[in-house]
Design an enzyme around this catalytic site. Sequence first.
Site, PDB file in Angstrom:
ATOM      1  N   PHE A 151      23.539 -25.845  62.096  1.00 53.80           N
ATOM      2  CA  PHE A 151      23.467 -26.444  60.756  1.00 53.80           C
ATOM      3  C   PHE A 151      23.222 -25.401  59.674  1.00 53.80           C
ATOM      4  O   PHE A 151      23.517 -25.653  58.507  1.00 53.80           O
ATOM      5  CB  PHE A 151      22.329 -27.489  60.723  1.00 53.80           C
ATOM      6  CG  PHE A 151      20.962 -26.879  60.529  1.00 53.80           C
ATOM      7  CD1 PHE A 151      20.485 -26.622  59.251  1.00 53.80           C
ATOM      8  CD2 PHE A 151      20.169 -26.526  61.614  1.00 53.80           C
ATOM      9  CE1 PHE A 151      19.242 -26.037  59.058  1.00 53.80           C
ATOM     10  CE2 PHE A 151      18.935 -25.938  61.435  1.00 53.80           C
ATOM     11  CZ  PHE A 151      18.465 -25.687  60.145  1.00 53.80           C
ATOM     12  N   LYS A 175      33.425 -27.949  66.551  1.00 55.03           N
ATOM     13  CA  LYS A 175      32.415 -29.018  66.686  1.00 55.03           C
ATOM     14  C   LYS A 175      31.227 -28.532  65.852  1.00 55.03           C
ATOM     15  O   LYS A 175      30.387 -27.789  66.321  1.00 55.03           O
ATOM     16  CB  LYS A 175      32.034 -29.164  68.168  1.00 55.03           C
ATOM     17  CG  LYS A 175      31.530 -30.527  68.586  1.00 55.03           C
ATOM     18  CD  LYS A 175      30.356 -31.052  67.803  1.00 55.03           C
ATOM     19  CE  LYS A 175      29.039 -30.401  68.144  1.00 55.03           C
ATOM     20  NZ  LYS A 175      27.966 -30.713  67.172  1.00 55.03           N
ATOM     21  N   GLU A 178      26.013 -31.780  63.484  1.00 54.89           N
ATOM     22  CA  GLU A 178      26.066 -33.169  63.010  1.00 54.89           C
ATOM     23  C   GLU A 178      25.144 -33.372  61.800  1.00 54.89           C
ATOM     24  O   GLU A 178      25.127 -34.434  61.204  1.00 54.89           O
ATOM     25  CB  GLU A 178      25.737 -34.144  64.149  1.00 54.89           C
ATOM     26  CG  GLU A 178      24.391 -33.961  64.839  1.00 54.89           C
ATOM     27  CD  GLU A 178      24.414 -32.912  65.961  1.00 54.89           C
ATOM     28  OE1 GLU A 178      24.988 -31.822  65.754  1.00 54.89           O
ATOM     29  OE2 GLU A 178      23.809 -33.174  67.016  1.00 54.89           O
ATOM     30  N   ARG A 179      24.367 -32.307  61.444  1.00 58.41           N
ATOM     31  CA  ARG A 179      23.440 -32.481  60.315  1.00 58.41           C
ATOM     32  C   ARG A 179      24.101 -32.205  58.963  1.00 58.41           C
ATOM     33  O   ARG A 179      23.674 -32.724  57.949  1.00 58.41           O
ATOM     34  CB  ARG A 179      22.226 -31.573  60.501  1.00 58.41           C
ATOM     35  CG  ARG A 179      21.290 -32.156  61.549  1.00 58.41           C
ATOM     36  CD  ARG A 179      20.139 -31.250  61.832  1.00 58.41           C
ATOM     37  NE  ARG A 179      20.185 -30.798  63.211  1.00 58.41           N
ATOM     38  CZ  ARG A 179      19.492 -29.799  63.683  1.00 58.41           C
ATOM     39  NH1 ARG A 179      18.701 -29.106  62.901  1.00 58.41           N
ATOM     40  NH2 ARG A 179      19.576 -29.462  64.950  1.00 58.41           N
ATOM     41  N   SER A 228      20.537 -22.642  68.934  1.00 57.68           N
ATOM     42  CA  SER A 228      19.258 -22.255  69.537  1.00 57.68           C
ATOM     43  C   SER A 228      19.484 -21.670  70.940  1.00 57.68           C
ATOM     44  O   SER A 228      20.499 -21.956  71.587  1.00 57.68           O
ATOM     45  CB  SER A 228      18.345 -23.477  69.599  1.00 57.68           C
ATOM     46  OG  SER A 228      18.992 -24.506  70.308  1.00 57.68           O
ATOM     47  N   CYS A 283      19.008 -17.176  60.770  1.00 58.56           N
ATOM     48  CA  CYS A 283      18.745 -16.501  62.044  1.00 58.56           C
ATOM     49  C   CYS A 283      18.343 -15.049  61.823  1.00 58.56           C
ATOM     50  O   CYS A 283      17.808 -14.407  62.711  1.00 58.56           O
ATOM     51  CB  CYS A 283      19.978 -16.560  62.933  1.00 58.56           C
ATOM     52  SG  CYS A 283      21.326 -15.619  62.254  1.00 58.56           S
ATOM     53  N   GLU A 385      10.407 -19.099  68.048  1.00 55.86           N
ATOM     54  CA  GLU A 385      11.072 -19.170  66.738  1.00 55.86           C
ATOM     55  C   GLU A 385      10.579 -20.421  66.011  1.00 55.86           C
ATOM     56  O   GLU A 385      10.645 -21.521  66.545  1.00 55.86           O
ATOM     57  CB  GLU A 385      12.585 -19.262  66.954  1.00 55.86           C
ATOM     58  CG  GLU A 385      13.361 -19.276  65.669  1.00 55.86           C
ATOM     59  CD  GLU A 385      14.874 -19.410  65.894  1.00 55.86           C
ATOM     60  OE1 GLU A 385      15.282 -20.274  66.690  1.00 55.86           O
ATOM     61  OE2 GLU A 385      15.629 -18.659  65.256  1.00 55.86           O
TER      62      GLU A 385
HETATM   63  P1  NAD Z   1      21.129 -26.285  67.888  1.00 54.33           P
HETATM   64  O1  NAD Z   1      21.079 -25.453  69.103  1.00 54.33           O
HETATM   65  O2  NAD Z   1      20.264 -27.482  67.795  1.00 54.33           O
HETATM   66  O3  NAD Z   1      22.622 -26.807  67.626  1.00 54.33           O
HETATM   67  C1  NAD Z   1      23.731 -25.946  67.607  1.00 54.33           C
HETATM   68  C2  NAD Z   1      24.982 -26.698  68.024  1.00 54.33           C
HETATM   69  O4  NAD Z   1      24.829 -27.137  69.380  1.00 54.33           O
HETATM   70  C3  NAD Z   1      25.244 -27.960  67.197  1.00 54.33           C
HETATM   71  O5  NAD Z   1      26.627 -28.082  66.965  1.00 54.33           O
HETATM   72  C4  NAD Z   1      24.727 -29.076  68.093  1.00 54.33           C
HETATM   73  O6  NAD Z   1      25.396 -30.302  67.881  1.00 54.33           O
HETATM   74  C5  NAD Z   1      25.002 -28.542  69.487  1.00 54.33           C
HETATM   75  N1  NAD Z   1      24.059 -29.042  70.492  1.00 54.33           N
HETATM   76  C6  NAD Z   1      22.761 -29.395  70.295  1.00 54.33           C
HETATM   77  N2  NAD Z   1      22.209 -29.792  71.466  1.00 54.33           N
HETATM   78  C7  NAD Z   1      23.156 -29.662  72.410  1.00 54.33           C
HETATM   79  C8  NAD Z   1      23.183 -29.905  73.834  1.00 54.33           C
HETATM   80  N3  NAD Z   1      22.110 -30.346  74.478  1.00 54.33           N
HETATM   81  N4  NAD Z   1      24.323 -29.661  74.494  1.00 54.33           N
HETATM   82  C9  NAD Z   1      25.426 -29.212  73.845  1.00 54.33           C
HETATM   83  N5  NAD Z   1      25.444 -28.966  72.512  1.00 54.33           N
HETATM   84  C10 NAD Z   1      24.336 -29.187  71.798  1.00 54.33           C
HETATM   85  O7  NAD Z   1      20.851 -25.289  66.643  1.00 54.33           O
HETATM   86  P2  NAD Z   1      20.638 -25.645  65.117  1.00 54.33           P
HETATM   87  O8  NAD Z   1      19.290 -26.282  64.944  1.00 54.33           O
HETATM   88  O9  NAD Z   1      21.809 -26.344  64.567  1.00 54.33           O
HETATM   89  O10 NAD Z   1      20.611 -24.181  64.467  1.00 54.33           O
HETATM   90  C11 NAD Z   1      19.461 -23.394  64.391  1.00 54.33           C
HETATM   91  C12 NAD Z   1      19.426 -22.372  65.509  1.00 54.33           C
HETATM   92  O11 NAD Z   1      20.589 -21.546  65.450  1.00 54.33           O
HETATM   93  C13 NAD Z   1      18.259 -21.407  65.372  1.00 54.33           C
HETATM   94  O12 NAD Z   1      17.725 -21.195  66.652  1.00 54.33           O
HETATM   95  C14 NAD Z   1      18.894 -20.137  64.833  1.00 54.33           C
HETATM   96  O13 NAD Z   1      18.198 -18.950  65.132  1.00 54.33           O
HETATM   97  C15 NAD Z   1      20.213 -20.176  65.527  1.00 54.33           C
HETATM   98  N6  NAD Z   1      21.196 -19.332  64.857  1.00 54.33           N
HETATM   99  C16 NAD Z   1      21.545 -18.166  65.461  1.00 54.33           C
HETATM  100  C17 NAD Z   1      22.454 -17.322  64.858  1.00 54.33           C
HETATM  101  C18 NAD Z   1      22.864 -16.037  65.520  1.00 54.33           C
HETATM  102  O14 NAD Z   1      23.863 -15.448  65.113  1.00 54.33           O
HETATM  103  N7  NAD Z   1      22.150 -15.579  66.526  1.00 54.33           N
HETATM  104  C19 NAD Z   1      23.017 -17.681  63.620  1.00 54.33           C
HETATM  105  C20 NAD Z   1      22.636 -18.896  63.043  1.00 54.33           C
HETATM  106  C21 NAD Z   1      21.727 -19.722  63.678  1.00 54.33           C
END
Ligand code: NAD
Length: 510
Positions: A151, A175, A178-179, A228, A283, A385
């Site tokens: 998101f 994909k 969803e937020r 994450s 991030c 984090e």
């Molecule tokens: P998230 O892991 O909750 O979601 C990321 C994506 O995965 C979304 O599209 C979500 O719908 C999907 N998803 C969630 N749960 C899932 C599951 N159980 N199975 C399959 N898919 C699933 O992350 P978020 O809250 O949207 O974003 C924040 C996180 O992203 C933080 O941890 C941040 O550090 C990380 N981030 C990392 C980078 C990087 O380059 N390392 C860049 C941006 C964000």
Amino acid sequence: MTIRELTHFIGGEHVAGTSGRFGDVFDPNTGEVQARVPLATPAEVEAVIANAEEAQKEWASWNPQKRVRVLMRFLQLAQDNVDELARLLSSEHGKTIPDAKGDIQRGLEVVEVALGAPHLLKGEYTESAGTGIDVYSMRQPLGVVAGITPFNFPAMIPLWKAAPALACGNAFVLKPSERDPSVPLRLAELFLEAGLPAGVFNVVNGDKEAVDVLLNDSRVKALGFVGSTPIAQYIYETAAKNGKRAQCFGGAKNHAIIMPDADLDQVADALVGAAYGSAGERCMALSVAVPVGEETADRLVAKLQERIADLRIGTSFDEKADFGPLVTAAARDRVHDYIAKGVEEGAELVVDGRGFVLEGHENGFFSGATLFDKVTTGMSIYREEIFGPVLTVVRARDYEDALRLPTEHEYGNGVAIFTRDGDTARDFANRVQVGMVGVNVPIPVPIAYYTFGGWKASGFGDLNQHGPDAFRFYTKTKTITQRWPSGVKEGDLEGAHVADTDHFVIPTMD
Ligand code: NAD
């Protein structure tokens, strides 16, 4: 407020969801639901993949220059619509308009680099590698590839994934989170308007159910994930088990080392921007400050406190705000739970952001800036984090003590050192076990023609995002060894190795 019903974007059209399952998209400024996003069924995701597979064949047949002309038009359209895109982004994410424009701009910079695809996709050629033999290699697209994105950068990360993938001749299934799915849907419209054939860029909204189809369907050849760490690891392992290419980027805990010789006013300004900007939902946010020596620490904490008192927290549309609300109430509550844990674990709470309320927006998902001092490595607020406007100070005895912290931390996304001493900076850049390093630069996100990627639990997979790695990730290399009979004179094959069958001759390369 009327609640908008969002769609998928498949085969060049907005398509309503059929699952009957929806996710709420909030206005983080007010706390109200502003839209509902459909969560796709497995059958819907399969239909998207089939559509993309069909569209990819024609797209891959276009020459690379013709393909990048579409991206060039897209770039112009996105720039022409940047104000509208930024408002849409800001309204769902909660980041300020300048931050939203930065999100879009950083994505478009990768589109600019993708315009170099005709050059970046060139193969290699060796004439006369053996007698009458030439060898060459070519880069071919993978087919259908998918991006699963977080998101916190709803424009930048989809573009980091899609632009190089498309330039290489792949079809893309996004994909998004969803937020805040509205900007990705708008980008799909702009790609179509730019001349991208229908079905080459698709958006399917959903949750784990949709992602699992992308992971298990053999027509999807590669997955790019950002989110994450637990999900990054799950996606990486499942994709690898299914024989797919995957690059999965996870969470972070970015340290800033502050040497006693640093200019502490500059450092305090940099830390406040890097820790609290975008409500800490980056991030590459700096979440751990490591002043070296007690005197540096005391001075730094005092300067941080002064600056935090001057921070303006407002709605995402407030032009003067330093940062806006968090994305959801759950995200804000999680941050507040961490602050409570920090207090329980014995850290010194210097500034507590939990009580912050924005007048007129009492139900918005706001949190003030929080500062902890005397944090130790065993505490959960150091190890995990938080992803919110919380800066923790871990005091280090000396340089080696400071260097050890990011090096031994589970995460290894970004790190910064502030010093006036070139030797120290050079030694640090060389020895620290982190993927992206800033020297007097608080958020060292590499420019688009370099690559972006963290180490350890911040990144799974061999190749980074954008830069030359992206073109390797989104293509497969084919190597051709050719000999034309007319080029071989009698006697040339003497000494060649003859395999078991008469017609299978492997000539030596000397
Ligand atoms: P998230 O892991 O909750 O979601 C990321 C994506 O995965 C979304 O599209 C979500 O719908 C999907 N998803 C969630 N749960 C899932 C599951 N159980 N199975 C399959 N898919 C699933 O992350 P978020 O809250 O949207 O974003 C924040 C996180 O992203 C933080 O941890 C941040 O550090 C990380 N981030 C990392 C980078 C990087 O380059 N390392 C860049 C941006 C964000």
